[in-house]
Design a protein around this motif. Structure first.
Motif, short mmCIF file in Angstrom:
data_model
loop_
_atom_site.label_atom_id
_atom_site.label_comp_id
_atom_site.label_asym_id
_atom_site.label_seq_id
_atom_site.Cartn_x
_atom_site.Cartn_y
_atom_site.Cartn_z
N ILE A 1 1.28 0.08 18.97
CA ILE A 1 2.57 0.07 19.68
C ILE A 1 3.22 1.44 19.56
CG2 ILE A 1 4.86 -0.98 19.81
CD1 ILE A 1 3.61 -3.52 18.61
N ALA A 2 3.51 1.86 18.35
CA ALA A 2 4.17 3.17 18.15
C ALA A 2 4.27 3.45 16.66
CB ALA A 2 5.56 3.17 18.79
N ASP A 3 4.49 4.72 16.35
CA ASP A 3 4.81 5.11 14.97
C ASP A 3 6.27 4.83 14.69
OD1 ASP A 3 2.24 6.09 14.43
OD2 ASP A 3 2.74 8.09 15.18
N TYR A 4 6.59 4.68 13.42
CA TYR A 4 7.99 4.61 13.00
C TYR A 4 8.13 5.32 11.66
CZ TYR A 4 6.80 0.79 9.73
OH TYR A 4 6.26 0.03 8.72
N ARG A 5 9.35 5.68 11.33
CA ARG A 5 9.58 6.45 10.10
C ARG A 5 10.48 5.70 9.13
NH1 ARG A 5 9.24 10.10 14.24
NH2 ARG A 5 7.71 11.77 13.94
N ARG B 1 9.45 -3.04 24.92
CA ARG B 1 10.77 -3.05 24.26
C ARG B 1 10.70 -2.38 22.89
NH1 ARG B 1 14.96 -6.02 26.82
NH2 ARG B 1 14.22 -6.38 28.94
N MET B 2 9.63 -2.61 22.15
CA MET B 2 9.52 -1.97 20.84
C MET B 2 9.37 -0.47 20.96
SD MET B 2 7.30 -4.55 18.38
CE MET B 2 7.35 -3.32 17.05
N ARG B 3 8.59 -0.02 21.93
CA ARG B 3 8.44 1.43 22.11
C ARG B 3 9.77 2.08 22.48
NH1 ARG B 3 2.61 1.67 25.38
NH2 ARG B 3 1.29 1.55 23.49
N ASP B 4 10.53 1.42 23.34
CA ASP B 4 11.84 1.96 23.71
C ASP B 4 12.75 2.04 22.50
OD1 ASP B 4 11.03 2.19 26.32
OD2 ASP B 4 12.04 0.38 27.01
N ALA B 5 12.76 0.97 21.69
CA ALA B 5 13.65 0.95 20.53
C ALA B 5 13.26 2.00 19.50
CB ALA B 5 13.63 -0.45 19.89
N LEU B 6 11.98 2.16 19.27
CA LEU B 6 11.53 3.14 18.27
C LEU B 6 11.68 4.56 18.76
CD1 LEU B 6 8.37 1.24 16.99
CD2 LEU B 6 10.52 1.57 15.77
N ALA B 7 11.60 4.75 20.07
CA ALA B 7 11.81 6.09 20.63
C ALA B 7 13.23 6.56 20.45
CB ALA B 7 11.44 6.11 22.11
N ASP B 8 14.16 5.63 20.31
CA ASP B 8 15.58 5.96 20.12
C ASP B 8 15.88 6.47 18.70
OD1 ASP B 8 16.17 5.35 22.71
OD2 ASP B 8 16.84 3.30 22.27
N CYS B 9 14.92 6.26 17.77
CA CYS B 9 15.13 6.72 16.40
C CYS B 9 14.76 8.19 16.31
CB CYS B 9 14.26 5.92 15.43
SG CYS B 9 14.79 4.22 15.22
N PRO B 10 15.67 9.05 15.92
CA PRO B 10 15.34 10.48 15.84
C PRO B 10 14.33 10.74 14.73
CG PRO B 10 17.48 10.04 14.86
CD PRO B 10 17.05 8.76 15.54
#
Length: 295
Positions: free
Chosen positions: A157-161, A285-294
């Protein structure tokens, strides 16, 4: 052997109790029990061990499970394909995810899917553990480590920090924080070591402390609540912490982790429209939400 018999078998296999299976099927528990006994007699095999704790599958039951699930998948796919390709989806779709993901990243996705498809029941199971798709504990699962075995498809889905967080007023009272030694007077918050369900979540050792955190829970939400109350420091995903402006990042360069989320589904569900649609909505939706995290 009829498909209706398989429906009863699958319900009991997945829920382990006649009452829960009967509720799902719209049958009383006694009828479910009789249907299972009749199926065992027809097959000449004992499918379940009965006990006060419920119905546990025998070896014969496990063998039948694979066939029953294959039939279920074919029936579901045929129903959706022959049923006219309606834009509206129906039935039930269940997604399993850790509690942090469920509470902070899946709310809008589940709401949108349900709102656009009034005949579809969306179920979100928010538990800090792995889900067995082969046993149909969920149709989709979100994990931090991609599985390496089973008839599964895995999609990143995406990376997160993640960073180390502390409540702002507590941090201000500490004075300058130059390294981890300046935090020695604070209690740590983290996962219970022998209940960590994914190795990617075992990151407290990065704080350089020999002992386990003073406050531990298998629930990320409980860890968050402790952190919000100001009782200690906690490593949290940025997508969780950003929803709570009273939290501050501590030592962002020293404690900076990157993990990833994966969407896992059973290979046999490739043609099931409601699961396909759920997968797309969740990923988008998850990619959009995680993309909003700087970063």
């Amino acid at each position: 052997m009829k498909w209706d018999d398989m429906r009863v078998f699958l319900a009991v296999a997945r829920h382990a109790r006649l009452m829960l299976a009967g509720k799902l099927l719209g049958l009383d528990p006694a009828t479910v029990g009789r249907r299972i006994t009749a199926l065992e007699e027809a097959l000449g095999a004992k499918l379940f061990d009965r006990s006060p704790q419920g119905y546990a599958m025998t070896e014969a039951g496990q063998a039948l499970m694979d066939y029953a699930q294959a039939i279920e998948n074919h029936v579901s796919a045929a129903t959706e394909e022959v049923g006219g390709h309606s834009e509206r989806l129906s039935g039930t779709v269940r997604i399993g995810a850790p509690d942090g993901v469920s509470n902070y990243l899946l709310i809008e996705a589940c709401d949108a899917l349900s709102r656009d498809n009034p005949d579809l029941q969306v179920q979100a199971v928010a538990l800090p553990r792995m889900f067995s798709l082969s046993r149909r504990e969920a149709d989709l699962a979100i994990t931090v480590s991609p599985p390496s075995a089973g008839r599964l498809t895995v999609r990143k889905i995406a990376d997160y920090r993640l960073h180390l967080y502390l409540r702002a007023d507590v941090l201000q009272g500490l004075g300058p924080v130059r390294d981890l030694r300046d935090l020695n007077g604070l209690r740590g918050i983290g996962y219970i070591s022998d209940m960590i369900f994914d190795k990617e979540l075992d990151y407290y050792a990065l704080l350089g402390r020999e002992a386990e955190p003073a406050l531990t829970s298998n629930s990320l939400i409980m860890q968050l609540r402790w952190c919000l109350s100001g009782v200690g420091i906690c490593i949290l995903p940025d997508f969780v912490a950003r929803a709570h402006p009273e939290l501050r990042v501590v030592l962002p360069q020293e404690i900076r982790l990157t993990r990833a989320f994966y969407l896992v589904r059973h290979l046999d569900d490739a043609r099931v429209a409601r699961i396909n649609r759920m997968a797309e909505v969740v990923v988008d939706r998850m990619r959009d939400a995680l993309a909003d995290c700087p970063p």
